[in-house]
Scaffold this motif. Structure first.
Motif, mmCIF file in Angstrom:
data_model
loop_
_atom_site.group_PDB
_atom_site.id
_atom_site.type_symbol
_atom_site.label_atom_id
_atom_site.label_comp_id
_atom_site.label_asym_id
_atom_site.label_seq_id
_atom_site.Cartn_x
_atom_site.Cartn_y
_atom_site.Cartn_z
ATOM 1 N N GLU A 60 14.751 -19.859 -12.994
ATOM 2 C CA GLU A 60 14.891 -21.270 -13.383
ATOM 3 C C GLU A 60 14.407 -21.508 -14.809
ATOM 4 O OE1 GLU A 60 16.649 -23.521 -11.733
ATOM 5 O OE2 GLU A 60 17.035 -21.907 -10.312
ATOM 6 N N SER A 61 13.340 -20.826 -15.216
ATOM 7 C CA SER A 61 12.840 -20.976 -16.582
ATOM 8 C C SER A 61 13.859 -20.458 -17.591
ATOM 9 C CB SER A 61 11.512 -20.242 -16.753
ATOM 10 O OG SER A 61 10.505 -20.849 -15.983
ATOM 11 N N CYS A 62 14.532 -19.363 -17.281
ATOM 12 C CA CYS A 62 15.573 -18.858 -18.181
ATOM 13 C C CYS A 62 16.722 -19.849 -18.283
ATOM 14 C CB CYS A 62 16.076 -17.494 -17.704
ATOM 15 S SG CYS A 62 14.882 -16.169 -17.930
ATOM 16 N N GLY A 63 17.088 -20.481 -17.159
ATOM 17 C CA GLY A 63 18.122 -21.504 -17.196
ATOM 18 C C GLY A 63 17.690 -22.716 -17.995
ATOM 19 N N LYS A 64 16.442 -23.100 -17.872
ATOM 20 C CA LYS A 64 15.914 -24.281 -18.565
ATOM 21 C C LYS A 64 15.769 -24.046 -20.068
ATOM 22 C CE LYS A 64 11.711 -27.104 -18.821
ATOM 23 N NZ LYS A 64 10.368 -27.316 -18.236
ATOM 24 N N TYR A 65 15.160 -22.926 -20.452
ATOM 25 C CA TYR A 65 14.862 -22.683 -21.871
ATOM 26 C C TYR A 65 15.997 -22.020 -22.629
ATOM 27 C CZ TYR A 65 10.080 -23.799 -20.500
ATOM 28 O OH TYR A 65 8.969 -24.427 -20.014
ATOM 29 N N GLN A 66 16.953 -21.389 -21.918
ATOM 30 C CA GLN A 66 18.072 -20.682 -22.548
ATOM 31 C C GLN A 66 17.589 -19.789 -23.705
ATOM 32 O OE1 GLN A 66 21.773 -21.054 -21.822
ATOM 33 N NE2 GLN A 66 20.606 -21.290 -19.957
ATOM 34 N N PRO A 67 16.688 -18.846 -23.418
ATOM 35 C CA PRO A 67 16.149 -17.995 -24.480
ATOM 36 C C PRO A 67 17.187 -17.013 -25.006
ATOM 37 C CG PRO A 67 15.498 -17.138 -22.364
ATOM 38 C CD PRO A 67 16.205 -18.456 -22.095
ATOM 39 N N ASP A 68 16.862 -16.405 -26.135
ATOM 40 C CA ASP A 68 17.699 -15.349 -26.697
ATOM 41 C C ASP A 68 17.375 -14.001 -26.071
ATOM 42 O OD1 ASP A 68 19.073 -16.926 -28.815
ATOM 43 O OD2 ASP A 68 17.020 -17.186 -29.532
ATOM 44 N N LEU A 69 16.204 -13.910 -25.410
ATOM 45 C CA LEU A 69 15.765 -12.649 -24.823
ATOM 46 C C LEU A 69 14.746 -12.926 -23.725
ATOM 47 C CD1 LEU A 69 15.504 -9.478 -24.885
ATOM 48 C CD2 LEU A 69 13.756 -9.803 -26.661
ATOM 49 N N LEU A 70 14.838 -12.180 -22.623
ATOM 50 C CA LEU A 70 13.833 -12.179 -21.568
ATOM 51 C C LEU A 70 13.102 -10.848 -21.634
ATOM 52 C CD1 LEU A 70 12.453 -13.185 -18.928
ATOM 53 C CD2 LEU A 70 14.338 -12.072 -17.686
ATOM 54 N N VAL A 71 11.758 -10.909 -21.723
ATOM 55 C CA VAL A 71 10.930 -9.707 -21.743
ATOM 56 C C VAL A 71 10.030 -9.737 -20.512
ATOM 57 C CG1 VAL A 71 9.154 -8.405 -22.966
ATOM 58 C CG2 VAL A 71 10.947 -9.592 -24.267
ATOM 59 N N VAL A 72 10.163 -8.731 -19.662
ATOM 60 C CA VAL A 72 9.344 -8.598 -18.461
ATOM 61 C C VAL A 72 8.356 -7.464 -18.713
ATOM 62 C CG1 VAL A 72 9.341 -8.135 -15.984
ATOM 63 C CG2 VAL A 72 11.263 -9.372 -17.019
ATOM 64 N N SER A 73 7.064 -7.743 -18.488
ATOM 65 C CA SER A 73 6.039 -6.725 -18.691
ATOM 66 C C SER A 73 5.228 -6.561 -17.410
ATOM 67 C CB SER A 73 5.114 -7.135 -19.841
ATOM 68 O OG SER A 73 4.089 -6.181 -20.030
ATOM 69 N N THR A 74 4.989 -5.306 -17.016
ATOM 70 C CA THR A 74 4.235 -5.032 -15.802
ATOM 71 C C THR A 74 3.383 -3.795 -16.006
ATOM 72 O OG1 THR A 74 4.386 -4.612 -13.430
ATOM 73 C CG2 THR A 74 6.176 -3.760 -14.792
ATOM 74 N N VAL A 75 2.169 -3.810 -15.473
ATOM 75 C CA VAL A 75 1.278 -2.653 -15.647
ATOM 76 C C VAL A 75 0.639 -2.192 -14.342
ATOM 77 C CG1 VAL A 75 0.763 -3.136 -18.063
ATOM 78 C CG2 VAL A 75 -0.689 -4.115 -16.293
ATOM 79 N N ASN A 76 0.954 -2.833 -13.232
ATOM 80 C CA ASN A 76 0.278 -2.467 -11.986
ATOM 81 C C ASN A 76 0.888 -1.258 -11.291
ATOM 82 O OD1 ASN A 76 2.586 -3.572 -10.818
ATOM 83 N ND2 ASN A 76 1.497 -4.973 -9.473
ATOM 84 N N GLY A 77 2.023 -0.758 -11.789
ATOM 85 C CA GLY A 77 2.644 0.415 -11.192
ATOM 86 C C GLY A 77 3.551 0.120 -10.018
ATOM 87 N N HIS A 78 3.737 -1.145 -9.691
ATOM 88 C CA HIS A 78 4.579 -1.512 -8.546
ATOM 89 C C HIS A 78 5.702 -2.471 -8.961
ATOM 90 C CE1 HIS A 78 1.713 0.481 -5.965
ATOM 91 N NE2 HIS A 78 0.753 -0.168 -6.588
ATOM 92 N N GLY A 79 6.048 -2.479 -10.235
ATOM 93 C CA GLY A 79 7.011 -3.449 -10.739
ATOM 94 C C GLY A 79 8.463 -3.143 -10.463
ATOM 95 N N PHE A 80 8.790 -1.904 -10.117
ATOM 96 C CA PHE A 80 10.192 -1.539 -9.963
ATOM 97 C C PHE A 80 10.904 -2.413 -8.938
ATOM 98 C CE2 PHE A 80 13.441 0.851 -7.637
ATOM 99 C CZ PHE A 80 14.369 0.976 -8.647
ATOM 100 N N GLN A 81 10.297 -2.586 -7.784
ATOM 101 C CA GLN A 81 10.933 -3.356 -6.703
ATOM 102 C C GLN A 81 11.174 -4.799 -7.137
ATOM 103 O OE1 GLN A 81 11.598 -1.776 -3.740
ATOM 104 N NE2 GLN A 81 12.418 -3.494 -2.617
ATOM 105 N N ASP A 82 10.145 -5.456 -7.664
ATOM 106 C CA ASP A 82 10.295 -6.850 -8.108
ATOM 107 C C ASP A 82 11.316 -6.962 -9.232
ATOM 108 O OD1 ASP A 82 8.385 -7.777 -6.322
ATOM 109 O OD2 ASP A 82 6.765 -7.805 -7.800
ATOM 110 N N ALA A 83 11.284 -6.013 -10.164
ATOM 111 C CA ALA A 83 12.171 -6.072 -11.322
ATOM 112 C C ALA A 83 13.634 -5.916 -10.918
ATOM 113 C CB ALA A 83 11.779 -5.006 -12.333
ATOM 114 N N ASP A 84 13.900 -5.027 -9.977
ATOM 115 C CA ASP A 84 15.264 -4.815 -9.502
ATOM 116 C C ASP A 84 15.819 -6.103 -8.894
ATOM 117 O OD1 ASP A 84 17.484 -2.853 -8.828
ATOM 118 O OD2 ASP A 84 16.985 -3.610 -6.827
ATOM 119 N N GLN A 85 15.039 -6.750 -8.049
ATOM 120 C CA GLN A 85 15.473 -8.006 -7.431
ATOM 121 C C GLN A 85 15.644 -9.108 -8.475
ATOM 122 O OE1 GLN A 85 12.557 -8.799 -4.406
ATOM 123 N NE2 GLN A 85 13.093 -6.980 -3.240
ATOM 124 N N LEU A 86 14.717 -9.169 -9.444
ATOM 125 C CA LEU A 86 14.777 -10.204 -10.477
ATOM 126 C C LEU A 86 16.049 -10.100 -11.306
ATOM 127 C CD1 LEU A 86 13.623 -12.490 -12.253
ATOM 128 C CD2 LEU A 86 12.425 -10.700 -13.553
#
Length: 197
Positions: A60-86
């Motif tokens: 929803e934030s991407c739809g609202k702000y219409q950015p030029d780029l989305l950057v997702v950062s994760t360091v806990n080692g479990h981001g693959f699953q969430d990132a794939d769905q996102l």
């Protein structure tokens, strides 16, 4: 990657507008602050959504702000699953289908073989680039590739095409009307190559 007509018709002058976010399962904040400061040092604007952001809120934030780029950062080692769905959720929305999106950090808890598989699968799911921790290459290699990606994106977006000065007739008028309404067809943009460790 093919850009949607609405995305491609946005005003493209000035610095990039970038949304930076963590994933629902990741409570770390220092990585998000670091990425924000890095992007701002490169001269761009950042909206930092913070850690533990629900997937629907990121979309929803991407739809609202219409950015030029989305950057997702994760360091806990479990981001693959969430990132794939996102990224699948983002790519399913027609108005976000052309949004450049990258992910970086520690996506898994196993070794190099898993890193390569995660990077490939996330690019196949829709990320334009994947920047992962790689102890063999060092942190600076990933940061350099990320900075190069942003510079290339900024250079490739170019200025918006000017509208015709005089009214057109026939098919030319219809095409100009579609362009001003964000409905003109857009040629495929040159692919932005992803990086993975």
């Amino acid at each position: 990657m093919m850009q949607t007509a609405e995305w491609a018709s946005r005003e493209r002058s000035g610095p990039l507008d970038v949304v930076v976010t963590g994933l629902p399962s990741d409570a770390h904040t220092w990585n998000l602050v670091f990425i924000q400061l890095l992007i701002e040092d490169l001269g761009h604007h950042v909206i930092n959504l913070g850690p533990c952001v629900p997937q629907d809120e990121i979309v929803e934030s991407c739809g609202k702000y219409q950015p030029d780029l989305l950057v997702v950062s994760t360091v806990n080692g479990h981001g693959f699953q969430d990132a794939d769905q996102l990224i699948r959720s983002i790519r399913s929305r027609w108005e976000l289908a052309g949004l450049p999106a990258v992910i970086g950090g520690k996506l898994g808890v196993l070794g190099a073989e898993q890193r390569a598989g995660h990077g490939r699968r996330l690019r196949e799911a829709g990320f334009d680039a994947v920047f992962q921790d790689d102890p063999e290459q060092g942190q600076d290699a990933g940061l350099g590739a990320f900075e190069a990606f942003i510079a290339r994106l900024d250079a490739e977006r170019g200025p918006a095409a000017p509208l015709p000065a005089a009214p057109l007739s026939g098919d030319g008028a219809a095409a100009a009307g579609r362009a001003s309404a964000g409905l003109a067809p857009v040629a495929s943009a040159a692919p932005l190559e992803g990086v993975s460790g």
